[in-house]
Scaffold this motif. Structure first.
Motif, PDB file in Angstrom:
ATOM      1  N   UNK A   1      15.892   4.961  -2.143  1.00 28.45           N
ATOM      2  CA  UNK A   1      17.236   4.088  -2.506  1.00 28.45           C
ATOM      3  C   UNK A   1      18.057   4.562  -1.305  1.00 28.45           C
ATOM      4  N   UNK A   2      18.550   3.450  -0.520  1.00 27.30           N
ATOM      5  CA  UNK A   2      19.495   3.698   0.567  1.00 27.30           C
ATOM      6  C   UNK A   2      20.949   3.167   0.067  1.00 27.30           C
ATOM      7  N   UNK A   3      21.829   3.904  -0.235  1.00 26.23           N
ATOM      8  CA  UNK A   3      23.050   3.593  -0.841  1.00 26.23           C
ATOM      9  C   UNK A   3      23.891   3.449   0.213  1.00 26.23           C
ATOM     10  N   UNK A   4      24.618   2.663   0.388  1.00 28.90           N
ATOM     11  CA  UNK A   4      25.780   2.287   1.620  1.00 28.90           C
ATOM     12  C   UNK A   4      27.155   2.359   0.744  1.00 28.90           C
ATOM     13  N   UNK A   5      27.892   3.081   1.540  1.00 26.32           N
ATOM     14  CA  UNK A   5      29.485   3.297   0.807  1.00 26.32           C
ATOM     15  C   UNK A   5      30.158   1.795   0.786  1.00 26.32           C
ATOM     16  N   UNK A   6      30.522   1.490  -0.273  1.00 25.83           N
ATOM     17  CA  UNK A   6      31.305   0.287  -0.354  1.00 25.83           C
ATOM     18  C   UNK A   6      32.591   0.451  -0.751  1.00 25.83           C
TER      19      UNK A   6
ATOM     20  N   UNK B   1      27.056   5.898   5.699  1.00 24.51           N
ATOM     21  CA  UNK B   1      28.363   5.381   5.698  1.00 24.51           C
ATOM     22  C   UNK B   1      28.259   4.297   6.768  1.00 24.51           C
ATOM     23  N   UNK B   2      27.983   3.209   6.539  1.00 30.89           N
ATOM     24  CA  UNK B   2      27.971   2.194   7.482  1.00 30.89           C
ATOM     25  C   UNK B   2      29.368   1.277   7.405  1.00 30.89           C
ATOM     26  N   UNK B   3      29.766   0.995   8.676  1.00 31.55           N
ATOM     27  CA  UNK B   3      31.007   0.123   8.315  1.00 31.55           C
ATOM     28  C   UNK B   3      30.969  -1.095   7.928  1.00 31.55           C
ATOM     29  N   UNK B   4      31.235  -1.264   6.796  1.00 35.14           N
ATOM     30  CA  UNK B   4      30.834  -2.693   5.975  1.00 35.14           C
ATOM     31  C   UNK B   4      32.195  -3.554   6.185  1.00 35.14           C
ATOM     32  N   UNK B   5      31.570  -4.857   6.086  1.00 38.56           N
ATOM     33  CA  UNK B   5      32.772  -5.847   6.286  1.00 38.56           C
ATOM     34  C   UNK B   5      33.210  -5.993   4.879  1.00 38.56           C
ATOM     35  N   UNK B   6      34.669  -6.105   4.767  1.00 46.50           N
ATOM     36  CA  UNK B   6      35.242  -6.197   3.471  1.00 46.50           C
ATOM     37  C   UNK B   6      35.155  -7.703   3.035  1.00 46.50           C
TER      38      UNK B   6
ATOM     39  N   UNK C   1       0.837  -1.327   0.205  1.00 49.96           N
ATOM     40  CA  UNK C   1      -0.197  -0.033   0.144  1.00 49.96           C
ATOM     41  C   UNK C   1       0.985   1.059  -0.090  1.00 49.96           C
ATOM     42  N   UNK C   2       0.157   2.453  -0.018  1.00 48.85           N
ATOM     43  CA  UNK C   2       0.979   3.777  -0.109  1.00 48.85           C
ATOM     44  C   UNK C   2       1.433   4.190   1.188  1.00 48.85           C
ATOM     45  N   UNK C   3       1.116   3.707   2.288  1.00 45.70           N
ATOM     46  CA  UNK C   3       1.504   4.227   3.715  1.00 45.70           C
ATOM     47  C   UNK C   3       2.765   3.766   4.161  1.00 45.70           C
ATOM     48  N   UNK C   4       3.484   2.607   3.490  1.00 47.38           N
ATOM     49  CA  UNK C   4       4.627   2.145   4.176  1.00 47.38           C
ATOM     50  C   UNK C   4       5.802   2.829   3.565  1.00 47.38           C
ATOM     51  N   UNK C   5       6.809   3.086   4.169  1.00 46.87           N
ATOM     52  CA  UNK C   5       8.151   3.769   3.562  1.00 46.87           C
ATOM     53  C   UNK C   5       9.056   2.618   3.212  1.00 46.87           C
ATOM     54  N   UNK C   6       9.170   2.238   1.914  1.00 48.87           N
ATOM     55  CA  UNK C   6       9.792   1.105   1.183  1.00 48.87           C
ATOM     56  C   UNK C   6      11.275   1.758   0.810  1.00 48.87           C
ATOM     57  N   UNK C   7      12.212   1.093   1.047  1.00 51.56           N
ATOM     58  CA  UNK C   7      13.509   1.311   0.879  1.00 51.56           C
ATOM     59  C   UNK C   7      14.227   0.141  -0.008  1.00 51.56           C
ATOM     60  N   UNK C   8      14.937   0.561  -1.083  1.00 50.13           N
ATOM     61  CA  UNK C   8      16.012  -0.330  -1.845  1.00 50.13           C
ATOM     62  C   UNK C   8      17.185  -0.164  -1.180  1.00 50.13           C
ATOM     63  N   UNK C   9      17.859  -1.076  -0.830  1.00 52.96           N
ATOM     64  CA  UNK C   9      19.107  -0.952  -0.137  1.00 52.96           C
ATOM     65  C   UNK C   9      20.146  -1.446  -1.471  1.00 52.96           C
ATOM     66  N   UNK C  10      21.259  -0.502  -1.440  1.00 53.26           N
ATOM     67  CA  UNK C  10      22.379  -1.113  -2.447  1.00 53.26           C
ATOM     68  C   UNK C  10      23.452  -0.588  -1.976  1.00 53.26           C
ATOM     69  N   UNK C  11      24.816  -1.150  -2.304  1.00 56.20           N
ATOM     70  CA  UNK C  11      25.997  -0.840  -2.338  1.00 56.20           C
ATOM     71  C   UNK C  11      26.382   0.169  -3.116  1.00 56.20           C
TER      72      UNK C  11
END
Ligand code: ATP
Length: 217
Positions: A129-134, A171-176, A97-107
């Motif tokens: 779009x939620x973009x995490x620094x890789x 910027x989340x600390x990503x495991x390499x 539905x339209x009342x949920x915040x939907x995010x697509x995560x990607x590096x």
């Protein structure tokens, strides 16, 4: 404040602690109620994975067993055709539905390829779009994506206040760790311990996946 759900797509060939830790970190940082891991069936932006969709999904299922905030979403496999994120988001949006915040995560690695995605400019009309620094990947300062990024980037609270429409960089600390690294270690007969869940390592060894003489499927 809106309910927040996220989806993390990927080949997951195989799923590893980098993916899982990222999903959990985002639950903690953003407050997602759930992160759905969506293995792609036939990726359109890269080579076909060496391991079948079903097996990649099974590994995700095993990896997240017992973690109630992570879920396996098999919809792209069940569609049985080439994978387009826009179709997945359309379906999710219809269901939620339209009342949920939907995010697509990607590096950042995936984000840099965005302009090659099918109907990519429609994605923000369906989700954030939620973009995490890789490590090792950065956005160019000009060009189509840089312009799009400048126009749509917002602060984290955009995810609380709107159902879709913003790009949020975190910027989340990503495991390499990468699946490529894991496949290479297995092909060389070296240990992958501590890089991925034991249940997934067990599945890989039981089915002889990724070793030099493993059948491709
Ligand atoms: P490969 O090495 O085969 O390219 P991968 O490890 O990058 O695989 P994917 O299945 O392609 O894994 O990744 C799915 C998503 O997870 C992508 O958005 C990617 O940026 C992100 N991702 C991959 N590895 C990590 C990691 N170590 N930490 C956080 N995110 C990751």
């Amino acid at each position: 404040m809106l309910r927040k759900i996220a989806f993390l797509g990927g080949t997951f060939n195989p799923v590893h602690h980098g993916h899982l830790r990222l999903a959990l970190d985002l639950v903690n940082i953003v407050g997602f109620e759930q992160v759905r891991l969506v293995p792609c069936h036939l990726p359109t932006h890269r080579q076909q994975p060496s391991v079948s969709s079903d097996m990649r999904a099974s590994m995700v299922g095993q990896a997240i067993a017992g973690c109630h905030v992570l879920a396996l979403d098999r919809r792209e496999l069940e569609r049985g055709t080439a994978t387009y994120s826009v179709d997945t988001l359309l379906e999710l949006r219809r269901e939620l539905g339209d009342d949920v915040s939907l995010s697509m995560i990607m590096g950042t690695d995936a984000y840099l390829g965005l302009p090659r995605w099918h109907r990519w400019r429609e994605l923000l009309s369906l989700a954030h779009l939620v973009v995490v620094e890789r490590p090792g990947y950065s956005l160019a300062s000009h060009g189509e994506l840089a312009e799009y990024d400048r126009q749509n980037t917002a602060e984290l609270d955009a995810l609380d206040n709107a159902a879709y429409g913003s790009i949020v960089h975190l910027s989340v600390r990503l495991l390499d760790i990468s699946a490529t690294q894991i496949r290479a270690l297995i092909a060389r007969g070296q240990s992958t311990q501590y890089l991925l869940p034991e249940s997934v390592r067990h599945f890989i060894s039981k089915h002889g996946l990724y070793s030099a003489d493993a059948p491709t499927c």
